[in-house]
Scaffold this active site. Structure first.
Site, PDB file in Angstrom:
ATOM      1  N   HIS A  30      11.505  -0.185  16.411  1.00 30.39           N
ATOM      2  CA  HIS A  30      10.335  -0.318  17.293  1.00 30.39           C
ATOM      3  C   HIS A  30      10.636   0.233  18.692  1.00 30.39           C
ATOM      4  CE1 HIS A  30      11.965  -3.706  19.655  1.00 30.39           C
ATOM      5  NE2 HIS A  30      12.447  -4.172  18.497  1.00 30.39           N
ATOM      6  N   CYS A  46      16.954  -5.946  15.395  1.00 32.67           N
ATOM      7  CA  CYS A  46      16.036  -4.802  15.319  1.00 32.67           C
ATOM      8  C   CYS A  46      16.672  -3.569  15.965  1.00 32.67           C
ATOM      9  CB  CYS A  46      14.722  -5.126  16.002  1.00 32.67           C
ATOM     10  SG  CYS A  46      13.701  -6.311  15.096  1.00 32.67           S
TER      11      CYS A  46
END
Length: 258
Positions: A218, A234
């Site tokens: 992301h 992440c």
């Protein structure tokens, strides 16, 4: 005695008739006049507003009506100092919020140019279209084929949150909303329970979800963290880089994390 007095009277009358002042007639008198002591005249008041005096024509008449004060044109005229108001010291204008934050927050490091997107040589075994994430060196490669790959800088998991394996992109979102998982809320109860997508959202401009896990590739509104161990697992990219990658890959893309 009578003769002298009579002579003085006649002399005074003669002087008056001839236009002489009585004081001159005293010279013809041999007897001194008694001394007269006059009171000292009261000093004339000092006037500052000479400019407000009406024009009296000057000369002796103006002298009488001005209490003996010299006219403004006289070389003895002393001008009163001009009145200057005391300067007002206004309080300093309050700082705007960005200025206050800049004065409080420490300077953040600049983005390291080593992590700019660039085309590099690739000698791995993965075929074109595969994403390879080099966790230790903080790079993401999108294999192009012919021995080349696009390389992007990334932020990866903090110690204790790094991982490796093979995943597949199962979903893509533009300006995704964010709902922290319960595991994260247990560690950080101060976090919001839900945040809509937008520039302030920690998932940034784009997100690509990896399999059924909680991990994503992301964007980020904190570009200075690229090249560091920063996340809870992440893979974090600059917003401009994740937008570029998002447009090049689709759902089903293989992701190899090493």
């Amino acid at each position: 005695m009578f003769t002298k007095t009579t002579l003085a009277l006649l002399t005074s009358v003669s002087c008056l008739a001839a236009g002489y002042h009585p004081a001159v007639a005293q010279e013809f008198s041999s007897e001194p006049e008694p001394a007269v002591i006059y009171a000292s005249p009261r000093p004339a008041p000092v006037r500052a507003a000479y400019a407000e005096r009406s024009n009296l024509g000057g000369g002796f008449i103006e002298f009488l009506f001005s209490d003996g004060a010299p006219p403004p044109s006289s070389r003895y005229y002393r001008r009163e100092p001009a009145y200057e108001p005391r300067p007002e010291y206004l309080p300093a204008a309050p700082q705007s919020m960005p200025e206050q934050e800049a004065a409080i927050e420490p300077a953040r490091p600049e983005f390291d140019p080593r992590f700019e997107k660039q085309l590099v040589d690739y000698h791995g075994a993965e075929k074109a279209g595969t994403i390879v994430i080099d966790t230790p060196n903080k790079f993401l490669y999108l294999v192009q084929g012919d021995g080349k790959a696009l390389r992007y800088g990334v932020g990866v998991g903090r110690p204790g949150f790094t991982w490796s394996g093979v995943k597949t992109i199962t979903a893509k979102r533009e300006w995704p909303a964010w709902t922290p998982p319960k595991e994260m809320l247990a560690r950080r109860p101060d976090l919001p329970r839900h945040m809509e997508g937008g520039p302030a959202n920690p998932l940034g401009a784009r997100a690509m979800y990896l399999g059924s896990s909680l991990y994503r590739i992301h964007g980020s509104n904190e570009p200075w963290t690229i090249g560091t161990n920063v996340s809870s697992g992440c893979i974090r990219m600059r917003n401009q880089d994740v937008i570029d990658l998002y447009g090049r890959v689709g759902v089903g893309t293989k992701v190899v994390v090493i």
